[in-house]
Design an enzyme around this catalytic site. Structure first.
Site, short mmCIF file in Angstrom:
data_model
loop_
_atom_site.label_atom_id
_atom_site.label_comp_id
_atom_site.label_asym_id
_atom_site.label_seq_id
_atom_site.Cartn_x
_atom_site.Cartn_y
_atom_site.Cartn_z
N ARG A 40 0.32 16.02 -3.95
CA ARG A 40 1.16 16.74 -2.85
C ARG A 40 2.77 16.48 -3.18
NH1 ARG A 40 0.88 15.26 1.38
NH2 ARG A 40 -0.85 13.74 1.42
N TYR A 96 -2.18 21.79 -8.13
CA TYR A 96 -2.86 20.60 -7.79
C TYR A 96 -3.49 20.40 -6.21
CZ TYR A 96 -4.55 16.00 -8.25
OH TYR A 96 -5.29 14.73 -8.29
N LYS A 122 -5.43 21.26 3.30
CA LYS A 122 -4.38 20.83 4.09
C LYS A 122 -3.58 21.96 4.65
CE LYS A 122 -5.18 16.58 2.81
NZ LYS A 122 -5.53 15.45 3.55
N HIS A 138 -6.41 14.61 10.49
CA HIS A 138 -6.66 14.20 9.18
C HIS A 138 -7.67 12.98 9.31
CE1 HIS A 138 -4.66 12.22 5.40
NE2 HIS A 138 -5.66 13.05 5.13
N SER A 172 -3.15 9.32 3.66
CA SER A 172 -3.84 9.62 2.44
C SER A 172 -3.89 8.35 1.61
CB SER A 172 -2.71 10.45 1.64
OG SER A 172 -2.67 11.73 2.28
N CYS A 202 -5.89 5.83 1.85
CA CYS A 202 -6.19 4.57 2.80
C CYS A 202 -7.42 4.28 3.32
CB CYS A 202 -5.10 4.62 3.85
SG CYS A 202 -3.32 4.42 3.32
N ASP A 204 -12.14 13.69 5.22
CA ASP A 204 -11.08 14.00 5.06
C ASP A 204 -10.16 14.87 6.36
OD1 ASP A 204 -8.44 13.51 3.72
OD2 ASP A 204 -8.55 15.87 3.44
N ARG A 256 -8.67 12.69 -9.16
CA ARG A 256 -9.63 13.19 -7.97
C ARG A 256 -11.01 13.64 -8.51
NH1 ARG A 256 -7.63 12.55 -2.39
NH2 ARG A 256 -5.61 11.80 -2.70
P1 GTP Z 1 -7.11 10.85 0.77
O1 GTP Z 1 -8.42 11.58 0.23
O2 GTP Z 1 -5.94 10.80 0.12
O3 GTP Z 1 -6.82 11.45 2.17
O4 GTP Z 1 -7.60 9.47 1.01
P2 GTP Z 1 -8.68 8.41 1.58
O5 GTP Z 1 -8.30 8.11 3.03
O6 GTP Z 1 -10.18 9.32 1.78
O7 GTP Z 1 -8.71 7.37 0.72
P3 GTP Z 1 -10.09 6.71 0.09
O8 GTP Z 1 -11.08 6.19 0.96
O9 GTP Z 1 -10.34 7.23 -1.42
O10 GTP Z 1 -9.13 5.19 -0.49
C1 GTP Z 1 -8.09 5.04 -1.44
C2 GTP Z 1 -8.14 3.92 -2.02
O11 GTP Z 1 -8.23 2.82 -1.00
C3 GTP Z 1 -9.10 3.52 -3.07
O12 GTP Z 1 -8.53 3.02 -4.21
C4 GTP Z 1 -10.14 2.57 -2.56
O13 GTP Z 1 -10.80 1.65 -3.26
C5 GTP Z 1 -9.15 1.89 -1.46
N1 GTP Z 1 -9.78 1.23 -0.34
C6 GTP Z 1 -10.55 1.96 0.56
N2 GTP Z 1 -11.19 1.09 1.53
C7 GTP Z 1 -10.76 -0.08 1.31
C8 GTP Z 1 -10.86 -1.29 1.80
O14 GTP Z 1 -11.66 -1.53 2.98
N3 GTP Z 1 -10.04 -2.48 1.48
C9 GTP Z 1 -9.58 -2.26 0.41
N4 GTP Z 1 -8.75 -3.22 0.16
N5 GTP Z 1 -9.14 -1.21 -0.29
C10 GTP Z 1 -9.75 0.07 -0.08
C1 SPV Z 2 -4.29 13.81 0.83
O1 SPV Z 2 -3.18 13.64 0.13
O2 SPV Z 2 -4.76 13.28 1.98
C2 SPV Z 2 -5.67 14.26 0.10
C3 SPV Z 2 -5.52 14.80 -1.34
O3 SPV Z 2 -6.54 14.30 0.67
S1 SPV Z 2 -4.89 16.46 -1.09
O4 SPV Z 2 -5.77 17.54 -0.85
O5 SPV Z 2 -4.33 16.56 -2.52
O6 SPV Z 2 -3.90 16.60 -0.11
MN MN Z 3 -6.31 13.64 2.87
#
Ligand code: GTP
Ligand code: SPV
Ligand code: MN
Length: 584
Positions: A75, A203, A212, A232, A254, A256, A281, A368
């Protein structure tokens, strides 16, 4: 060109498509029906054109590899606008453009942009088809890749169209991939008109407009008018060994950890616990007649971060992407299997399809997967419930190497609103720009709130006033680091230990240690059975450094200054009370 809409299509929709076609000049107009035949045909078309590479049919059946333009991989917040009539209503949290100026800019870009291309009309529903909490939208796009993603991410097709025809109410989203030139890329929102215009990106959140753009930016604006919240947040169901189920929502910025927490697999040392995924999400929240806060997941699929997804960190996600998945910007092994950092071995080709060089990363850090939620082994069927699920807890969190402890609990709803408004997190690859910079990201909504943050926090406070049985609000930080830069907390499945403490608090089984920032686990109350974690590390994870927190309050007040003219007085009082507690 011929615009043959399905029988019964609402006239407002037909005439919008006519207008867009007159402007964009496509060769063909296709009304998407959401059938399997249609999906197969579009998939074959992308395979023929070379945009989709079929993955190994033995190990990754019905799965495809797709790469986006190297300048179009995340984004782009600086190119994302909220065009309210009054600039003040968009707030300092958004980039604003005057609506008429924005529209004339976009009309110039869209003029003739679909010549030689197909215009797809994509009717969709955000939320279960029969839910009063659901909302409808139509995306017009010239990208078959976008159509296939929308088909996974939303309830797309004729069922949604029928609902739209009944009410005539739908969010209009106009998208063209354009020439992918970032200088000609704009993602424009007109929340007062429920209209989105996106040009020049193919993308993720820039192009899959249901996500979003609609389900957060437009929906947050609409929710304020109608008395609900668009957030979110992940949604999960948590069943304890006693058989009691609680529903929890969690907002992290995002990349996290939302997808990971939503699919959590309990550690072996915690038998009898079960986590089901309702959403990963986005959540829409509304007070129910029972005084509780109810939530639905408006999405039907996951657009999840691939790197770091392994059998060890997130077995559910790993399993669900073994078929029927679109992979975007991952690397490829010599066996035509998808690869990303965290997986064993090395790929043959990087995410752009070139032979790998000396050093990685070989998958793009924001690579992704797109997959139907029903393929998730931990999928919770409550995701289909038109009433949604009642929340016992809301969790806020961010990625912070220091300061924020592993977990604390807000004193009440209004304090919780401050906890949410104070979220700060180190930036990730999910947005174009520098990674690892700490920034304020209130409620993890900085990129997504479609109106002034001051009004948004007031709306949160108002919602709380309607709840006689509000969820408890917590803050977590899985990412606290040692001075050497190692994560102190194991995270992933072990995060269940923190959820267990929350459940015990919700069920009033235990009391807590009162600190200026909130309630925290008493010694021994955080379940460490089967966990190798030094006492000293745990102490550090739960340490509240008053001096650092006082400095944080100075930083917070500085960050809130731009919002001061609309900062709710309740929030002001919460800040003063917290500062006071930190002094004593
Ligand atoms: P968006 O889709 O962007 O909104 O992200 P999200 O919040 O769903 O993040 P996601 O769960 O995909 O995690 C992103 C990154 O954080 C990945 O590389 C994970 O491996 C890492 N991660 C997730 N949970 C943990 C945790 O508890 N500890 C650590 N150290 N890393 C984590
Ligand atoms: C984020 O960036 O928080 C996502 C991926 O979940 S996107 O749909 O590209 O915004
Ligand atoms: Mn997101």
């Amino acid at each position: 060109m011929l615009n043959v809409a399905p029988a019964g299509t609402h006239s407002a929709l037909i005439s919008w498509v006519d207008d867009v076609a007159a402007l964009t000049q496509p060769d063909r107009i296709v009304w998407c029906q959401g059938t399997d035949e249609e999906r197969h045909a579009l998939t074959d078309q992308l395979v023929q054109s070379g945009e989709f590479k079929p993955l190994n049919p033995a190990t990754y059946p019905h799965s495809y590899w797709y790469k986006s333009d190297p300048k179009d991989v995340a984004r782009t917040e600086h190119l994302t606008f909220v065009c309210t009539n009054a600039q003040a209503d968009a707030g300092p949290n958004n980039v604003w453009m005057e609506p008429a100026a924005a529209k004339s800019k976009m009309s110039a870009l869209f003029a003739g942009c679909m010549r030689g291309r197909t215009l797809y009309v994509v009717p969709y529903c955000m939320g279960p088809l029969n839910s009063p909490l659901s909302r409808y939208g139509v995306e017009i796009t010239d990208s078959a890749y976008v159509v296939l993603n929308m088909r996974i991410m939303t309830r797309m097709g004729l069922d949604a169209l029928r609902k739209i025809n009944d009410s005539g109410q739908f969010v209009r989203g106009l998208h063209s991939t354009g020439d992918l030139n970032p200088d000609r890329r704009f993602i424009m929102h007109f929340p007062e008109e429920r209209l989105i215009m996106s040009f020049g990106s193919g993308y993720g959140g820039n192009a899959l407009l249901g996500k979003k753009c609609h389900a957060l930016r437009i929906a947050s604006f609409q929710g304020r008018e109608e008395g609900w919240l668009a957030e979110h947040m992940l949604l999960l169901g948590l069943t304890s060994p006693t058989g009691q189920t609680h529903y929890v929502a969690a907002a992290f910025p995002s990349a996290c950890g939302k997808t990971n927490l939503a699919m959590l697999l309990p550690p072996e040392s915690m038998p009898g616990w079960k986590v089901t995924t309702i959403g990963d999400d986005i959540a829409w929240l509304q007070p129910g007649p029972d005084g509780r806060l109810w939530a639905i997941n408006p999405e039907a699929g996951y657009f999840g971060v691939a790197p770091g997804t392994t059998e060890k960190t997130n077995r559910n996600a790993f399993k669900m992407v073994q078929g029927n998945t679109i992979f975007t910007n991952v690397a490829l092994t010599e066996n035509q299997e998808p690869w990303w950092e965290g997986l064993p071995g090395k790929p043959a080709l990087d995410w752009q399809g070139n032979p790998i060089g000396e050093k990685g990363p070989y998958a793009h850090p924001n690579a992704r997967f797109t997959v139907d939620a029903k393929h998730n082994p931990s999928y919770g069927i409550e995701a289909e419930d038109p009433n949604g699920v009642p929340l016992s807890a809301i969790i806020f969190g961010g990625r912070r190497a220091s300061l924020a402890p592993l977990v604390y609990e807000a004193r009440d709803w209004n304090h919780g609103v401050l906890v949410g408004a104070s979220v700060a997190s180190e930036t990730t690859a999910a947005i174009t720009g520098q990674v690892g910079v700490l920034r304020r990201d209130p409620m993890a909504m900085k990129p997504f709130c479609g109106y002034h943050f001051g009004d948004y926090w007031q709306h949160w406070i108002n919602i709380g006033q309607q709840l006689t049985n509000p969820p408890k609000i917590f803050h977590v930080n899985w990412f606290r680091q040692s001075p050497q830069g190692q994560f102190l907390w194991p995270g992933f499945g072990d995060n269940l230990r923190v959820l267990e403490w929350m459940i015990k608090r919700i069920e009033r089984q235990i009391d807590a240690h009162d600190t200026p920032i909130g309630a925290m686990p008493k010694a021994g109350d955080l379940n460490r059975h089967g966990l190798q974690l030094d006492e000293a590390v745990l102490t550090e994870l739960l340490r509240v450094d008053r001096d650092a927190w006082q400095a944080e309050m100075v930083a917070l007040e500085e960050d809130l200054k731009p919002y001061s003219d609309r900062l709710p007085s309740v929030l002001r009082q919460e800040i003063d009370a917290l500062k006071n507690r930190l002094r004593h």
